[in-house]
Motif scaffolding. Structure first.
Motif, PDB file in Angstrom:
ATOM      1  N   GLY A 153      25.359 -17.529 -34.345  1.00 27.93           N
ATOM      2  CA  GLY A 153      26.484 -16.791 -33.779  1.00 27.93           C
ATOM      3  C   GLY A 153      27.706 -17.671 -33.608  1.00 27.93           C
ATOM      4  N   PRO A 154      28.832 -17.081 -33.320  1.00 29.76           N
ATOM      5  CA  PRO A 154      30.066 -17.854 -33.167  1.00 29.76           C
ATOM      6  C   PRO A 154      30.013 -18.714 -31.910  1.00 29.76           C
ATOM      7  CG  PRO A 154      30.402 -15.609 -32.430  1.00 29.76           C
ATOM      8  CD  PRO A 154      29.016 -15.656 -33.008  1.00 29.76           C
ATOM      9  N   THR A 155      30.704 -19.829 -31.947  1.00 28.40           N
ATOM     10  CA  THR A 155      30.834 -20.663 -30.762  1.00 28.40           C
ATOM     11  C   THR A 155      32.203 -20.412 -30.149  1.00 28.40           C
ATOM     12  OG1 THR A 155      31.805 -22.536 -31.948  1.00 28.40           O
ATOM     13  CG2 THR A 155      29.392 -22.425 -31.832  1.00 28.40           C
ATOM     14  N   HIS A 156      32.285 -20.625 -28.840  1.00 29.14           N
ATOM     15  CA  HIS A 156      33.587 -20.402 -28.192  1.00 29.14           C
ATOM     16  C   HIS A 156      34.623 -21.397 -28.693  1.00 29.14           C
ATOM     17  CE1 HIS A 156      33.184 -23.903 -25.524  1.00 29.14           C
ATOM     18  NE2 HIS A 156      31.921 -23.557 -25.374  1.00 29.14           N
ATOM     19  N   ALA A 157      34.181 -22.617 -29.068  1.00 24.05           N
ATOM     20  CA  ALA A 157      35.131 -23.625 -29.556  1.00 24.05           C
ATOM     21  C   ALA A 157      35.748 -23.186 -30.883  1.00 24.05           C
ATOM     22  CB  ALA A 157      34.424 -24.969 -29.710  1.00 24.05           C
ATOM     23  N   LYS A 158      34.893 -22.674 -31.806  1.00 21.91           N
ATOM     24  CA  LYS A 158      35.410 -22.213 -33.101  1.00 21.91           C
ATOM     25  C   LYS A 158      36.312 -21.000 -32.923  1.00 21.91           C
ATOM     26  CE  LYS A 158      34.043 -20.688 -37.724  1.00 21.91           C
ATOM     27  NZ  LYS A 158      35.008 -19.587 -37.723  1.00 21.91           N
ATOM     28  N   ASP A 179      31.177 -17.303 -22.578  1.00 17.71           N
ATOM     29  CA  ASP A 179      31.814 -17.964 -23.713  1.00 17.71           C
ATOM     30  C   ASP A 179      33.216 -17.415 -23.954  1.00 17.71           C
ATOM     31  OD1 ASP A 179      29.785 -19.696 -24.200  1.00 17.71           O
ATOM     32  OD2 ASP A 179      28.801 -18.472 -25.729  1.00 17.71           O
ATOM     33  N   MET A 180      33.383 -16.107 -23.764  1.00 17.72           N
ATOM     34  CA  MET A 180      34.720 -15.535 -23.917  1.00 17.72           C
ATOM     35  C   MET A 180      35.635 -16.054 -22.822  1.00 17.72           C
ATOM     36  SD  MET A 180      36.101 -13.708 -26.203  1.00 17.72           S
ATOM     37  CE  MET A 180      37.888 -13.731 -26.336  1.00 17.72           C
ATOM     38  N   HIS A 227      40.602 -21.661 -22.286  1.00  9.30           N
ATOM     39  CA  HIS A 227      41.121 -22.700 -23.177  1.00  9.30           C
ATOM     40  C   HIS A 227      42.544 -22.350 -23.622  1.00  9.30           C
ATOM     41  CE1 HIS A 227      41.256 -25.652 -26.437  1.00  9.30           C
ATOM     42  NE2 HIS A 227      41.660 -24.665 -27.227  1.00  9.30           N
ATOM     43  N   LEU A 228      42.749 -21.103 -23.985  1.00  8.91           N
ATOM     44  CA  LEU A 228      44.085 -20.674 -24.415  1.00  8.91           C
ATOM     45  C   LEU A 228      45.085 -20.740 -23.268  1.00  8.91           C
ATOM     46  CD1 LEU A 228      43.066 -17.579 -26.579  1.00  8.91           C
ATOM     47  CD2 LEU A 228      43.829 -19.810 -27.425  1.00  8.91           C
ATOM     48  N   GLY A 270      35.673 -16.576 -13.805  1.00  7.07           N
ATOM     49  CA  GLY A 270      34.484 -17.358 -14.141  1.00  7.07           C
ATOM     50  C   GLY A 270      33.538 -17.570 -12.988  1.00  7.07           C
ATOM     51  N   MET A 271      34.078 -17.846 -11.797  1.00  5.95           N
ATOM     52  CA  MET A 271      33.205 -18.076 -10.646  1.00  5.95           C
ATOM     53  C   MET A 271      32.469 -16.801 -10.252  1.00  5.95           C
ATOM     54  SD  MET A 271      34.946 -20.733  -7.990  1.00  5.95           S
ATOM     55  CE  MET A 271      34.684 -22.503  -8.233  1.00  5.95           C
TER      56      MET A 271
END
Length: 658
Positions: free
Chosen positions: A4-9, A154-155, A161-162, A217-218
């Protein structure tokens, strides 16, 4: 099986859209396009399995006014889209891309439209179309087919990150958006672990609050942890966020999770969400050192309500609202008469000790400790966060401390519990592994046992104090004012420039009259007054008469001297020397006079305490309690190293000069 996709990619793929924006947008403006379109594409991918079912159901309900809930059922989500468009059809028609994208946005249910409104996306569509890049941008997002395959966590990484990159480009407040996931996991563990047996019980309905929730996130991590302990627990998530983009991301994630609860948009200090609501658990990582000047009036008005409002313990400095967040959370605690509550909050070092005795911060700490609300403080490694390398601490508070912890506070030093990041991200160079999170959590739960066992391998990491151990009396230590009196060039210069004598017409004549006395020194004020009066009278001048002139005159001709005369007031009271004034912090449980005799009088016999100035203060000197003295290296070893370095330098110089 294809991985599956990674959050970094995925984050890298999304960030590549910036290549299309470059030139038409400045770097700090990229987020205005990338964030809302990422959110739209994520929603689009999540809706794909039920898209046709929603469209058909919408056709069947054309004559019905209130059909929103029926369409949510068809979508099997808390939102839906009735448009005939999706990202595939929008990207397939270059001539109508703007029209179709707007049609698609307007087809969303009201909850999503409220989220998208925070981005002002319609203006960005016009701008992208005018720059002739809208079709390319939409096409790039249409090609991202795995956004629905990422977990919420992951999302969350992707969005955060953005947001972090956009915040860096626009120089936003450090620490405002992003909490590393391992820090969240540790905070949730510290919060829930002591209650694991209770959480696992039947019929658990748990309300959780984060008053500075960012992208949520928390909150989601707390729910996932509780569900791992008790899958049948009913968990409601509540949050508040002042940043529009972060709020929108959080709110959309709540919708996609079919999450029960509510995320309020607004400033926690001036516009608190969830009025009247109390919570079982609370977590927060509020921005460090956030200024509350803009909402000063609202905060101070509520502070005047005392403990009927949220800020009854006091207000901190205007440039650090950390304790306002904490007091808000304490106010939102489920009363101990019910289930009680626990909370965890991330602070930098400032709230531990900033603020002198009886300052706002000190009074807040005093109120927290005297009401036995602070359960523990856990020191974290530095360089954990993406945009600051400073040291941070988890504060754990509860209004239902266990019997064995009542009246006690745990201090746990976990600053060495880290491993190096494979690759640094901004200021983040360290991370806490799952094994280390488990170890820290176990140490915290077993703190009393570890602290009592000198043979335990982690004994040095854990200390337990009484709540009153952090209180102190701030005493003012005075020493007598001892003066000699003299006429020098400096004395006369002081007389010429003294503000107290500025409006005295005879000042210049007085200075001239005293010039013949340069070099004269007197060791008592009486002797000095007698001699100086004679000099002034001989010049045909009058002695200063007003209190202000007399004070200014003696201030110019007197010099502090340990061998000088002790100065006294008219009633015989010894006057203190302001330059020798000192302060001592005396532990609350120690007799002030006994402390003074041992620590002060022994070294300075003529000192005394000004009891009228004694204040009560509270601080938590965490670093001091865990300080370990490291003796300096032997001088012989240092000398040998220096000689070796000198020899190496000489050798290198010889090679250069030939």
């Amino acid at each position: 099986m294809t991985p599956g996709p990674t959050h970094a990619k995925m984050a890298a793929d999304i960030w590549s859209v910036a290549d299309l924006l470059r030139g038409d947008y400045k770097r700090h403006e990229y987020g205005q396009v990338i964030l809302p379109l990422t959110l739209l594409r994520r929603l689009d991918a999540v809706m794909a399995p039920t898209r046709e079912a929603v469209r058909k159901r919408n056709e069947q309900l054309m004559e019905i006014q209130n059909k929103e809930r029926l369409l949510e059922i068809a979508a099997d989500l808390q939102f839906y889209n009735t448009s005939e468009q999706d990202f595939a059809t929008i990207a397939a028609d270059a001539s109508s891309v703007a029209k179709n994208l707007r049609d698609y946005i307007n087809g969303f249910s009201s909850k999503v439209r409220a989220i998208l409104a925070r981005f002002d996306l319609d203006n960005e569509i016009t701008r992208l179309a005018s720059a002739r890049i809208l079709y390319q941008v939409v096409g790039r997002f249409a090609g991202m087919c795995d956004l629905d395959k990422l977990t919420s966590h992951d999302m969350g990484y992707v969005f955060e990150h953005l947001i972090r990159k956009f915040a860096e480009d626009s120089n936003e407040t450090a620490g405002e958006h992003f909490t590393p996931r391992e820090v969240i996991k540790l905070g949730v563990n510290l919060l829930i672990a002591p209650d694991a047996d209770t959480v696992a019980g039947d019929g658990q309905v748990i309300n959780i609050l984060d008053p500075a929730c960012g992208t949520g996130g928390m909150l989601t991590a707390a729910e996932d942890h509780i569900k791992s302990i008790n899958p049948k627990a009913e968990v409601y998530l509540f949050g508040q966020e002042v940043n529009a983009e972060s709020w929108a991301v959080c709110q959309s994630d709540m919708l996609m999770r079919n999450q029960r609860g509510h995320i309020h948009f607004g400033n926690t200090f001036s516009d608190p969400g969830h009025p009247g609501k109390k919570f079982d658990y609370m977590l927060a990582n509020p921005p460090f050192g956030v200024e509350w000047k803009k909402v000063k009036d609202e905060v101070e008005d509520e502070a005047e309500l005392g403990h009927a409002g949220r800020f009854g313990a006091g207000t901190p400095r205007i440039n650090d609202g950390s304790f306002l967040f904490l007091q808000h959370m304490l106010f939102k605690m489920e009363p101990v008469q019910g289930k009680g509550a626990r909370l965890a909050i991330v602070f930098n070092g400032s709230p531990l000790f900033t603020g002198a005795a009886e300052s706002g911060e000190s009074k807040i700490r005093q109120w927290i400790l005297e009401n036995d609300l602070l359960e523990g403080v856990v020191a974290l490694p530095d360089q954990l966060f993406y945009n600051t390398g400073i040291s941070t601490y988890f504060w754990i508070l509860s209004n239902r401390k266990t019997k064995r912890l009542r009246g006690k506070v745990i201090l746990l030093d976990a600053r060495d519990q880290w491993e190096k990041m494979p690759k640094s991200f901004g200021d983040k160079r360290k991370q806490i592994s799952d094994a280390q999170i488990k170890h820290i959590t176990e140490l915290y739960v077993d703190a009393l046992v570890v602290a009592a066992d000198a043979e335990h391998p982690d004994h040095g990491r854990v200390k337990v104090f009484g709540t009153s151990d952090f209180g102190y009396h701030r005493i003012t230590v005075e020493r007598p004012l001892k003066l000699r009196f003299e006429i020098t060039e400096d004395t006369l210069a002081t007389l010429e420039n003294a503000k107290a004598l500025a409006k005295w017409d005879e000042r210049e004549a007085l200075v001239a009259a005293l010039r013949d006395s340069i070099g004269s020194v007197w060791w008592t004020k009486k002797e000095a007054a007698s001699a100086l009066r004679v000099a002034v009278a001989a010049a045909g001048l009058l002695w200063p008469t007003t209190a202000a002139l007399i004070k200014g005159f003696w201030g110019a001709v007197s010099v502090s001297d340990p061998g000088g005369e002790v100065q006294k007031a008219k009633d015989g009271t010894v006057l203190p020397d302001p330059d020798l004034r000192d302060y001592e912090n005396v532990p609350l449980d120690e007799d002030i006079d006994a402390y003074f005799a041992r620590e002060v009088t022994l070294h300075v016999p003529d000192a005394w305490i000004d009891y009228d100035k004694t204040k009560v203060g509270y601080e938590i000197p965490f670093t001091r309690h865990f300080y370990v003295y490291t003796p300096p290296r032997p001088l012989a070893e240092i000398d040998a190293e220096l000689r070796d370095l000198e020899a190496q330098i000489q050798k290198l110089l010889g090679e250069v000069t030939g």
